[in-house]
Scaffold this motif. Sequence first.
Motif, PDB file in Angstrom:
ATOM      1  N   ILE A 219      22.752   8.865  19.931  1.00 31.16           N
ATOM      2  CA  ILE A 219      23.661   9.207  21.037  1.00 31.16           C
ATOM      3  C   ILE A 219      23.301   8.394  22.275  1.00 31.16           C
ATOM      4  O   ILE A 219      24.186   7.857  22.962  1.00 31.16           O
ATOM      5  CB  ILE A 219      23.595  10.713  21.334  1.00 31.16           C
ATOM      6  N   LEU A 220      22.018   8.250  22.568  1.00 30.25           N
ATOM      7  CA  LEU A 220      21.591   7.455  23.714  1.00 30.25           C
ATOM      8  C   LEU A 220      22.003   5.992  23.541  1.00 30.25           C
ATOM      9  O   LEU A 220      22.443   5.345  24.500  1.00 30.25           O
ATOM     10  CB  LEU A 220      20.080   7.567  23.905  1.00 30.25           C
ATOM     11  N   GLN A 221      21.861   5.470  22.331  1.00 32.24           N
ATOM     12  CA  GLN A 221      22.282   4.092  22.076  1.00 32.24           C
ATOM     13  C   GLN A 221      23.781   3.927  22.286  1.00 32.24           C
ATOM     14  O   GLN A 221      24.242   2.914  22.828  1.00 32.24           O
ATOM     15  CB  GLN A 221      21.888   3.696  20.649  1.00 32.24           C
ATOM     16  N   GLU A 222      24.551   4.909  21.875  1.00 37.51           N
ATOM     17  CA  GLU A 222      26.007   4.876  22.066  1.00 37.51           C
ATOM     18  C   GLU A 222      26.357   4.793  23.550  1.00 37.51           C
ATOM     19  O   GLU A 222      27.182   3.968  23.973  1.00 37.51           O
ATOM     20  CB  GLU A 222      26.625   6.129  21.443  1.00 37.51           C
ATOM     21  N   TYR A 223      25.727   5.634  24.382  1.00 34.56           N
ATOM     22  CA  TYR A 223      26.027   5.636  25.815  1.00 34.56           C
ATOM     23  C   TYR A 223      25.541   4.349  26.480  1.00 34.56           C
ATOM     24  O   TYR A 223      26.207   3.817  27.374  1.00 34.56           O
ATOM     25  CB  TYR A 223      25.404   6.862  26.490  1.00 34.56           C
ATOM     26  N   ALA A 224      24.375   3.845  26.045  1.00 37.57           N
ATOM     27  CA  ALA A 224      23.867   2.597  26.623  1.00 37.57           C
ATOM     28  C   ALA A 224      24.803   1.433  26.296  1.00 37.57           C
ATOM     29  O   ALA A 224      25.014   0.540  27.126  1.00 37.57           O
ATOM     30  CB  ALA A 224      22.457   2.321  26.108  1.00 37.57           C
ATOM     31  N   ALA A 225      25.376   1.438  25.094  1.00 42.22           N
ATOM     32  CA  ALA A 225      26.307   0.370  24.720  1.00 42.22           C
ATOM     33  C   ALA A 225      27.595   0.446  25.539  1.00 42.22           C
ATOM     34  O   ALA A 225      28.170  -0.583  25.901  1.00 42.22           O
ATOM     35  CB  ALA A 225      26.617   0.457  23.223  1.00 42.22           C
ATOM     36  N   ARG A 226      28.044   1.656  25.835  1.00 38.72           N
ATOM     37  CA  ARG A 226      29.266   1.831  26.618  1.00 38.72           C
ATOM     38  C   ARG A 226      29.055   1.563  28.103  1.00 38.72           C
ATOM     39  O   ARG A 226      30.008   1.277  28.822  1.00 38.72           O
ATOM     40  CB  ARG A 226      29.795   3.259  26.421  1.00 38.72           C
ATOM     41  N   HIS A 227      27.808   1.633  28.551  1.00 33.35           N
ATOM     42  CA  HIS A 227      27.501   1.455  29.978  1.00 33.35           C
ATOM     43  C   HIS A 227      26.357   0.441  30.087  1.00 33.35           C
ATOM     44  O   HIS A 227      25.187   0.816  30.201  1.00 33.35           O
ATOM     45  CB  HIS A 227      27.135   2.797  30.614  1.00 33.35           C
ATOM     46  N   PRO A 228      26.680  -0.838  30.057  1.00 33.14           N
ATOM     47  CA  PRO A 228      25.659  -1.889  29.946  1.00 33.14           C
ATOM     48  C   PRO A 228      24.654  -1.930  31.091  1.00 33.14           C
ATOM     49  O   PRO A 228      23.576  -2.505  30.923  1.00 33.14           O
ATOM     50  CB  PRO A 228      26.492  -3.180  29.895  1.00 33.14           C
ATOM     51  N   THR A 229      24.980  -1.366  32.246  1.00 32.11           N
ATOM     52  CA  THR A 229      24.000  -1.366  33.343  1.00 32.11           C
ATOM     53  C   THR A 229      22.914  -0.318  33.131  1.00 32.11           C
ATOM     54  O   THR A 229      21.876  -0.362  33.793  1.00 32.11           O
ATOM     55  CB  THR A 229      24.683  -1.106  34.697  1.00 32.11           C
ATOM     56  N   TRP A 230      23.130   0.624  32.231  1.00 35.01           N
ATOM     57  CA  TRP A 230      22.114   1.638  31.959  1.00 35.01           C
ATOM     58  C   TRP A 230      20.997   1.005  31.113  1.00 35.01           C
ATOM     59  O   TRP A 230      21.252   0.202  30.212  1.00 35.01           O
ATOM     60  CB  TRP A 230      22.708   2.817  31.210  1.00 35.01           C
ATOM     61  N   LYS A 231      19.760   1.383  31.431  1.00 30.27           N
ATOM     62  CA  LYS A 231      18.609   0.885  30.674  1.00 30.27           C
ATOM     63  C   LYS A 231      18.202   1.913  29.625  1.00 30.27           C
ATOM     64  O   LYS A 231      18.250   3.111  29.865  1.00 30.27           O
ATOM     65  CB  LYS A 231      17.419   0.611  31.592  1.00 30.27           C
ATOM     66  N   LEU A 232      17.745   1.421  28.476  1.00 32.30           N
ATOM     67  CA  LEU A 232      17.397   2.303  27.358  1.00 32.30           C
ATOM     68  C   LEU A 232      15.976   2.026  26.900  1.00 32.30           C
ATOM     69  O   LEU A 232      15.610   0.878  26.624  1.00 32.30           O
ATOM     70  CB  LEU A 232      18.372   2.085  26.197  1.00 32.30           C
ATOM     71  N   LEU A 233      15.171   3.084  26.822  1.00 31.98           N
ATOM     72  CA  LEU A 233      13.824   3.016  26.263  1.00 31.98           C
ATOM     73  C   LEU A 233      13.746   3.999  25.100  1.00 31.98           C
ATOM     74  O   LEU A 233      13.829   5.219  25.308  1.00 31.98           O
ATOM     75  CB  LEU A 233      12.766   3.385  27.310  1.00 31.98           C
ATOM     76  N   LEU A 234      13.605   3.479  23.878  1.00 37.16           N
ATOM     77  CA  LEU A 234      13.410   4.317  22.701  1.00 37.16           C
ATOM     78  C   LEU A 234      11.938   4.242  22.320  1.00 37.16           C
ATOM     79  O   LEU A 234      11.475   3.233  21.777  1.00 37.16           O
ATOM     80  CB  LEU A 234      14.296   3.844  21.541  1.00 37.16           C
ATOM     81  N   LEU A 235      11.180   5.279  22.627  1.00 38.58           N
ATOM     82  CA  LEU A 235       9.730   5.251  22.430  1.00 38.58           C
ATOM     83  C   LEU A 235       9.399   5.526  20.967  1.00 38.58           C
ATOM     84  O   LEU A 235       9.914   6.481  20.378  1.00 38.58           O
ATOM     85  CB  LEU A 235       9.053   6.278  23.335  1.00 38.58           C
ATOM     86  N   PRO A 236       8.522   4.719  20.365  1.00 46.14           N
ATOM     87  CA  PRO A 236       8.219   4.894  18.935  1.00 46.14           C
ATOM     88  C   PRO A 236       7.309   6.072  18.640  1.00 46.14           C
ATOM     89  O   PRO A 236       7.246   6.530  17.507  1.00 46.14           O
ATOM     90  CB  PRO A 236       7.534   3.568  18.566  1.00 46.14           C
ATOM     91  N   GLU A 237       6.581   6.557  19.652  1.00 52.17           N
ATOM     92  CA  GLU A 237       5.742   7.742  19.470  1.00 52.17           C
ATOM     93  C   GLU A 237       5.899   8.658  20.665  1.00 52.17           C
ATOM     94  O   GLU A 237       6.229   8.211  21.761  1.00 52.17           O
ATOM     95  CB  GLU A 237       4.265   7.350  19.304  1.00 52.17           C
ATOM     96  N   ASN A 238       5.681   9.935  20.432  1.00 51.37           N
ATOM     97  CA  ASN A 238       5.863  10.926  21.494  1.00 51.37           C
ATOM     98  C   ASN A 238       4.732  10.816  22.509  1.00 51.37           C
ATOM     99  O   ASN A 238       3.565  10.990  22.182  1.00 51.37           O
ATOM    100  CB  ASN A 238       5.903  12.331  20.891  1.00 51.37           C
ATOM    101  N   LEU A 239       5.108  10.510  23.757  1.00 52.14           N
ATOM    102  CA  LEU A 239       4.122  10.324  24.824  1.00 52.14           C
ATOM    103  C   LEU A 239       4.007  11.533  25.737  1.00 52.14           C
ATOM    104  O   LEU A 239       3.064  11.611  26.512  1.00 52.14           O
ATOM    105  CB  LEU A 239       4.496   9.098  25.668  1.00 52.14           C
TER     106      LEU A 239
END
Length: 317
Positions: free
Chosen positions: A63-83
């Motif tokens: 879902i986050l990737q979908e919104y980031a694709a629709r709004h290119p100025t938004w930055k996306l960080l998908l963390l590989p482990e829970n911090l």
Amino acid sequence: MPNSSFFTPHSSLSAAPLVTIVALCHNHAPFVREALDSILSQTYPNLEVWLVDDASTDGSPAILQEYAARHPTWKLLLLPENLGNCRAFNLAFRQSSGDFVIDFATDDVLLPNRVAQQVAAFQAAEPMVGVVYSNAEPITEDGKLLSLHHRLASHGELLPRPASGWVFAEVLRRYFISTPTMMMRRACLDQLGGYDETLAYEDFDFWVRASREWQFLYLNEVTTRKRKHPRSMSSRAYQRHDPYLASTIEVCKKALALANGPIERGALATRLRWELRQAVRRHRHAEARELFRLLRQTGPPSPLDWALAGWSHLYTL
């Protein structure tokens, strides 16, 4: 704050300070669309949005990737482990540029005028105001309104009573701030070095450290809907083996070092007594003994304090 001071979508960007929204997500798939839509509904024109997924195991990342694709100025960080919240927030904050910052959990909802109201409050306030917070509407897991965080009592006072100005003693003594409603001045967060990443949660520590050097301002507006559900962080506090009580003790140690004079030490004693009772009620006896040790450094313990500490000691013999 009168509505005439709000920014509108047609306001000049050059006159509008940049506001960073760090949207933190961990397994919020049922709620994240409503949360992100509430960012899009803001009447304020100048936003920097960071979407941070803290290693969700549900459908949140898609879902986050979908919104980031629709709004290119938004930055996306998908963390590989829970911090955890503190480290995940800091990762985005340290790359961001906003004059003001909102730490936004994606199970909550921003009301449309939220950012505009709080920026206007900051602009009308003195430069030493580091935090503007406000009222909130708690909602159920399925979005039903419950009441208000600050409720109007029969005698006409809001409860819990908000505080503005130099609130260090107040944040030691009691909980009164609805954390999701806070907007923070970047200079305040920078001075603190962001959140303390050694802790399991951020708000109490932030309040203590920030209020020693910065003023807080209460804005009497409902700006946020805070969702209550079994998976929220607040619902897990004080449960067996949870890390939150240990973090609270560490923050109380910091507060003890920062407290000056009998009023502030007395405020901390009030907090420590409350935490001591919670620890004993939930059979957290090692933590109860540590809380009692800190309490003795604020002044003479009461007979009940001694009784609780003694019971916790005998329980582990």
